[in-house]
Structures are given as C-alpha cells and as structure tokens.
Write a protein that holds these residues in place. Sequence first.
Motif, mmCIF file in Angstrom:
data_model
loop_
_atom_site.group_PDB
_atom_site.id
_atom_site.type_symbol
_atom_site.label_atom_id
_atom_site.label_comp_id
_atom_site.label_asym_id
_atom_site.label_seq_id
_atom_site.Cartn_x
_atom_site.Cartn_y
_atom_site.Cartn_z
ATOM 1 N N PRO A 624 14.764 66.925 -73.788
ATOM 2 C CA PRO A 624 13.856 65.858 -73.354
ATOM 3 C C PRO A 624 14.605 64.769 -72.601
ATOM 4 O O PRO A 624 15.754 64.448 -72.926
ATOM 5 C CB PRO A 624 13.280 65.334 -74.674
ATOM 6 N N ALA A 625 13.974 64.206 -71.589
ATOM 7 C CA ALA A 625 14.584 63.154 -70.778
ATOM 8 C C ALA A 625 14.388 61.808 -71.463
ATOM 9 O O ALA A 625 13.421 61.100 -71.213
ATOM 10 C CB ALA A 625 13.960 63.147 -69.392
ATOM 11 N N VAL A 626 15.322 61.470 -72.339
ATOM 12 C CA VAL A 626 15.157 60.273 -73.173
ATOM 13 C C VAL A 626 16.201 59.205 -72.869
ATOM 14 O O VAL A 626 16.360 58.256 -73.634
ATOM 15 C CB VAL A 626 15.208 60.656 -74.668
ATOM 16 N N GLY A 627 16.909 59.350 -71.761
ATOM 17 C CA GLY A 627 17.978 58.412 -71.440
ATOM 18 C C GLY A 627 17.520 57.000 -71.173
ATOM 19 O O GLY A 627 18.319 56.064 -71.211
ATOM 20 N N GLN A 628 16.220 56.824 -70.901
ATOM 21 C CA GLN A 628 15.714 55.491 -70.578
ATOM 22 C C GLN A 628 15.075 54.775 -71.767
ATOM 23 O O GLN A 628 14.526 53.692 -71.611
ATOM 24 C CB GLN A 628 14.694 55.595 -69.438
ATOM 25 N N GLU A 649 18.198 65.442 -65.333
ATOM 26 C CA GLU A 649 16.910 65.349 -66.024
ATOM 27 C C GLU A 649 17.066 64.808 -67.445
ATOM 28 O O GLU A 649 16.139 64.226 -68.018
ATOM 29 C CB GLU A 649 16.230 66.724 -66.055
ATOM 30 N N PHE A 650 18.242 64.994 -68.028
ATOM 31 C CA PHE A 650 18.501 64.525 -69.385
ATOM 32 C C PHE A 650 18.579 62.997 -69.442
ATOM 33 O O PHE A 650 18.234 62.377 -70.440
ATOM 34 C CB PHE A 650 19.802 65.151 -69.889
ATOM 35 N N TYR A 651 19.022 62.383 -68.347
ATOM 36 C CA TYR A 651 19.257 60.944 -68.329
ATOM 37 C C TYR A 651 18.001 60.144 -68.031
ATOM 38 O O TYR A 651 17.961 58.934 -68.242
ATOM 39 C CB TYR A 651 20.335 60.604 -67.291
ATOM 40 N N GLY A 652 16.972 60.804 -67.530
ATOM 41 C CA GLY A 652 15.732 60.098 -67.264
ATOM 42 C C GLY A 652 15.604 59.697 -65.818
ATOM 43 O O GLY A 652 16.491 59.918 -64.989
ATOM 44 N N GLY A 654 15.721 58.476 -62.333
ATOM 45 C CA GLY A 654 16.672 57.724 -61.529
ATOM 46 C C GLY A 654 18.062 57.609 -62.108
ATOM 47 O O GLY A 654 18.974 57.100 -61.471
ATOM 48 N N CYS A 655 18.263 58.082 -63.335
ATOM 49 C CA CYS A 655 19.569 58.024 -64.009
ATOM 50 C C CYS A 655 20.120 56.606 -64.108
ATOM 51 O O CYS A 655 21.326 56.405 -64.218
ATOM 52 C CB CYS A 655 20.589 58.907 -63.272
ATOM 53 N N LEU A 656 19.266 55.606 -64.008
ATOM 54 C CA LEU A 656 19.758 54.235 -64.012
ATOM 55 C C LEU A 656 19.968 53.724 -65.432
ATOM 56 O O LEU A 656 19.078 53.794 -66.265
ATOM 57 C CB LEU A 656 18.771 53.328 -63.271
ATOM 58 N N LYS A 657 21.148 53.226 -65.696
ATOM 59 C CA LYS A 657 21.472 52.631 -66.993
ATOM 60 C C LYS A 657 21.019 53.531 -68.144
ATOM 61 O O LYS A 657 20.252 53.117 -69.007
ATOM 62 C CB LYS A 657 20.830 51.254 -67.118
ATOM 63 N N SER A 658 21.512 54.753 -68.153
ATOM 64 C CA SER A 658 21.085 55.725 -69.157
ATOM 65 C C SER A 658 21.744 55.466 -70.511
ATOM 66 O O SER A 658 22.917 55.110 -70.588
ATOM 67 C CB SER A 658 21.436 57.142 -68.683
ATOM 68 N N PHE A 659 20.962 55.662 -71.549
ATOM 69 C CA PHE A 659 21.433 55.581 -72.936
ATOM 70 C C PHE A 659 22.213 54.284 -73.173
ATOM 71 O O PHE A 659 23.323 54.288 -73.706
ATOM 72 C CB PHE A 659 22.300 56.796 -73.278
ATOM 73 N N GLN A 660 21.606 53.176 -72.825
ATOM 74 C CA GLN A 660 22.297 51.891 -72.897
ATOM 75 C C GLN A 660 22.565 51.410 -74.320
ATOM 76 O O GLN A 660 23.459 50.589 -74.534
ATOM 77 C CB GLN A 660 21.482 50.832 -72.147
ATOM 78 N N SER A 661 21.815 51.917 -75.298
ATOM 79 C CA SER A 661 21.996 51.461 -76.683
ATOM 80 C C SER A 661 22.521 52.558 -77.601
ATOM 81 O O SER A 661 22.723 52.312 -78.797
ATOM 82 C CB SER A 661 20.667 50.933 -77.248
ATOM 83 N N LEU A 662 22.726 53.766 -77.081
ATOM 84 C CA LEU A 662 23.078 54.909 -77.931
ATOM 85 C C LEU A 662 24.439 54.716 -78.589
ATOM 86 O O LEU A 662 25.432 54.423 -77.915
ATOM 87 C CB LEU A 662 23.077 56.202 -77.113
ATOM 88 N N GLU A 685 27.451 55.155 -68.149
ATOM 89 C CA GLU A 685 26.660 55.938 -69.101
ATOM 90 C C GLU A 685 27.202 55.710 -70.514
ATOM 91 O O GLU A 685 28.403 55.586 -70.715
ATOM 92 C CB GLU A 685 26.738 57.430 -68.759
ATOM 93 N N PHE A 686 26.300 55.694 -71.469
ATOM 94 C CA PHE A 686 26.668 55.571 -72.883
ATOM 95 C C PHE A 686 27.616 54.393 -73.146
ATOM 96 O O PHE A 686 28.672 54.557 -73.747
ATOM 97 C CB PHE A 686 27.325 56.866 -73.382
#
Length: 700
Positions: A624-628, A649-652, A654-662, A685-686
């Motif tokens: 799932p594309a949950v990076g956002q 597709e994994f990052y959500g 536009g891939c912008l600021k993916s997984f910022q809180s992970l 990322e991350f």
Amino acid sequence: MSIIREAALSAFFEVLFEMLTSSDVLKIFKQERLHADLKKWKTMLLKIRSVLDDAEEKQMTSKLVKFWLDELEDLAYDADDILDECATEAVRRKVNAEAATSKVRKFIPTYCAGFNPSSVIFDANMRSKIEEIDARLQRIVTEMNGLGLIENTGRRTTTTRSWVPTTSLVNEGHVYGRDEDKKAIVKLLLSRELGDAQLSVISTLGMGGLGKTTLAQLVYNDVVVSRYFDLKAWACVSDDFDIVRVTKVILKSLIAPEIYDVNDLNLLQEKLFGRKFLFILDDVWNEDYDNWTKLRSPFEFGALGSKIIVTTRNHGVSSTIGTTPTYELKVLSNNDCWRIFTQHALGATSFTMHPELEEIGRKILCRCKGSPLAAKVLGGLLRTTHNHDEWKNVLHSKIWDIPEEKSNILSILKLSYKYLSSRLKRCSHIVHYSQRIMNLRKKSSSCYGGQKTLILKGCSHLTMLPKKFGNLVNLRHLDILDVNSIKEMPVGIEELKSLQTLSNFFVGKDTGSKIGDLMNLEFLQGRLCISNLENVLDVENARKANLNGKKSLDALVMKWEVDDLQDGTIAVDVLNMLKPHRTVKTLFIEGYAGVNFPMWLRDPSFPNMVELRVDRCGKCVSLPAVGQLPILKYLIITRMAKVQRLGPEFYGKGCLKSFQSLETLRFEDMQEWQDWIPCKVDYEEFPCLHELSISQCPKL
C-alpha cells in the motif's frame, strides 16, 4: 446441545442461589409479602440442581431430556431477570428514601412523600412475573419426576485446584518425543548467525497441549545452555500481559529481593547491562506491538547474543515479536504418545502387568492424534481403574460422537470434565463466562442506565449463549476472550445498539452471523477485531457494516483465513467497503486475498494513523502507498509472497516528504522481494527512522 451448555447452567444456578440470599432481593420479597415464593423457589431449584449431572449424560440419547434442559435454561434466565429487577428496585427505593430525608424534601407535604407511582407499577408487574415463574417451575419439576433422572449421590470426590503459573522445573524422565526439537532450539540459542544481534527473540508456536512449555523447560535446564548465558529467568505471562508484573517476575529471579527493592524497575536495566541473558516468556497471548516494545526496552541493554524464547498459540504473537523464523511444534509420533499414555494410565513403562488392557488402550490412544496433553488426560482419567469394561466405556463414550465438536482434543478434555463433581464443573474455566452472569450486574448506583459488561471467556461455541441475548439492550461492553472452533456470533448481536466496546466479531458462514450485523452498533469505540472475512460473499453486506461511520474506533483488525481457493475479486470489493473512519490510529490487515490494496489505503486520508501492519496477504503484488500518512510511526510488513519490487508507488503521491514520522520499519518473510528503489527526490526519506529490520528476504 453439548455438555458445555449444562456446565454453564450449573454455574448459573450458583448465581441464582446467591441472588436468592442477597439482602436486596430478600428485602423486596419481604416488603411485597412474597417471601413464601422465595422459599418455594429455593426448594424446587435444589431438587432440579441435584439431577443435572444425570441429565447432562442422558440428554445425548434422550430427546425428552434435551427438551427439558432447553426449557430449564429459558426459565433460569427469566428467573435471573426477575431477581435482577428486584435488586435494581431495592437500590432505587433506597435512593428515594435517602432523598426523602434530605433538606430539600422537608418542603414537600408528607402525604406526597409516601406515594411513588413507580413502586405501584413495579409491584403489579412483579407479582404477575413471579406467578408465571412459579407455574413454570412447578411444571419443570413435575416433568423432571417423569424422566427418571437420578440425584447426584456425591460419590465422585476430588479436590479443587486453582490455576498455577508455569515454572522452569521439569521431570525430564517423563518427557517423550521432543529430543530433536530441543536440539533445534538449543542450536538456535548457540548459533553464531544470531549471535551478532543485540537481542534475538525465538518464537515457538503450536496449539494448546503440544508441549511448548515442556520444550522450553528442557532447553532452559540444558547444561550447555546454562553455561553459555550469564543470566537466566523464567516468566509465565498467560493472558495477563501486565508489563510491570512480568518485569518484576524477571527481576525477582535475577536479584535477591530481600536485599533490593524489586519495585525499582531500573534495577533490571542495571542488572542486564553488558551481560548475555536468556529469558523465557511462557504462554504469551498479547500481540500488541506497542506493549511488546515497552516490555522489551530494558532487555536491550544486555550483551550481544542475548536471547528470549516465547511460547505461544497465537500466530499474531509469533509474527509480531519474533525476530527469527517461527519454530512450529508438531504432533508427537504414536509411539511417543503411547509412552505418555502408559505412564499416566498405569504408572509404568509397559502393559506387562495388565496385558488385557493393551489392545483397548491402543484404540483409545487413536483419539489423541499426536497430542501429549490428550494422552496425559486420557491416561490420568483411566489411572483409577484397571477394569476392562470401564476402559471400554471410555472408548465408546457418546461424547466422541457429538457432531458439533470437530476438535479431538476438546472432546477428550470434555470426557475428563464429565467425571468431575458438579461443584468443580461450576468452577471450570470453560464456563468462566457464567461468573456473576458474565458481570452483567455491574450497575451504577443510579440504578437505571448504568453500564453493563459481558465477558465471554473460554467458550467454544458462541451460539450456545442465552437465547435472549438480544434483549440486553443496555449492554455497553462485550469482551470475547480466549475462544477456539468458533462458528458465529450470538443471535441478536445486531440489537445491542448501546454497545461501546466489542473485542471480537466473527463472521459466520451461510446463515450465520453477517458482517452487516455491525450496522446498528454506531457507538463502538476502542479496538475491534473482525475475523473470518472470507465468509463475506455479499459486498452489500460489507457496506452495511458502516465502519466509516464508527468515528470512535481507534484500532481495527481485519482478518481473512488463508485459502488458496479464495476469490480475490470478492476480497477486494469487501475491503473497499470496509474503509474505517479517518480517525483510526491502528490498522492491521491479515490474510487479504486481493491482488492490490484499495484506493482508500493509498491516500493520506488517515491523519491520525500511527501503526499499520500487513500480514499474510499472499496474492498482493505491491504494498500500500502509505508514505504520505503524516504521523505513521510503525509499519510492519510480513509474509507477502508475491511482492517483488518496492518503488515510487510505495512512497505515495509525488514521493514528497515520504514517511516523515516513521520510527520503526520491519519487513519479514518476503521470499520474492528483489528490488528496493529509492524515491530519488531532493527530500529526505525516513528522517525519523530508529529501527529497520529486514529478515527472511533471500532475493533482496
């Protein structure tokens, strides 16, 4: 109808007798001049209870006895309702009496103070209900006399035994068939491959009675293992996953409690610092990842190569806390089961002293199907008699033929249960839900509108619950715990419109409980686990569940049982309809058979989601594309057999600021995963990642 229902009925009688002698009920019956009825009820109920043992045996062959028990069950619940009303009325009158003496009431004329319309209505209704119960009780006693039921003579005697936590002690001379398993676990403990890890968790998985605890005891007491580790400790966790309690148990075993304060949990961290330890956590049920990380935190100060062994029956526990491949315990061979059976039945290693019993003993053993617990229970059941006819009676007991039971072990345990006294049957764990009628009497002092809680624990068939389940309209909390061979939810679940917490919901097959039954439960809050979603064949029924409208649900677990023949298209449509409300914080999807995840899981529409777990979705070709998701902290992906590539597709979008809180990212058992393509953008990322775990991904 099974023996379990009669066990519950016996326990129910205990609660009825408790209510009949309660001060509140006695007061009401005395005020209404109904104490003669109360005395009559006690006498008739005592007569009925005395024949329940015989009735539960004969109901398997006599339809008349079965019908009599059905009628008795209905009466018992109706009588309980009346006694409950009396207790409530007593509290209401007490509240009114206190109000009458207050400073405010002194301004009310005395002729008004003595009159209460509610009491008049109650009196009229109660007299009518009691007369009806009297007539039905008399009829049941009359019918009982015509059924030829025999009173319990009290010949069966035994002692009560409370639940005792497991310990590390084991009699190795009485353990059979686990040598190879022991070698395998010891090898894992001493393996250099795992030695580089700061802390490794080895999960041993298997159904109840296979010997997981025994195996852990064997390993714990192994001489080589004891020399390898600086410290060892054993803690029985069971279903009480209390982090402080478990930590204290471990701390007590590592220090002298008379010297140190075991309430100072910081001591554990100091004690473990730089030392290689082995901990056993036995019988773990809790699969909450957050709880596990809190318990584990002081353990991470040990030396490299420290290990934890967890025993569990729960696949979810194994996948959540294990850091190595799960060690799944198998059934024993017939020869090993035979040795256990012989030891417990005869106290010997062979049938030399009783050759006439060996042939029938081997036939009985076939019922065990490789379970050491079953062999032990059956052997112990037969230990008190060496009579061939008695052994033959066990072999041909009608309990084996009860059609509703498919679990062989459960039948064996029920056979053992059959020979308990009535008193012990009422104390049996299998009827735990009858305790105080499942806590239904947890009323607030305001008499009306108080919260009610129903706890169902250790039940094998929820359909055997009270027929008037749907009448509990004020029920607020329903906890279904520690359940096995589940078929469906109780009839009437959809009528519990006041329900606020529901721990588990099981989708039935065919005419069983439907997921649409959740439609009216709009006040649900906290955590909800929906199981057996493979039984949802009507997409419209999934829409009716209206999960998107349940704004107070914090955590949602959705489970499909894995089935290679399952229609993935239906699964996709069903999951599409089960979109939770945007306020959900935790989401766990297990066993989903679709090729792709729904669109609602691909956009940042869950601003409060903190944790996402995806497990055993074996047909999905992408994640799932949950990076956002803005505050997602924990992402656990396990057993995704078809995923080969992780890309943009994994990052959500536009891939912008993916997984910022992970903070935690785990991948496990991704056998076909080959490529992990980064986002390739200017943004980091991350940025908050603290833990990255990748295991059993051989092609990456």
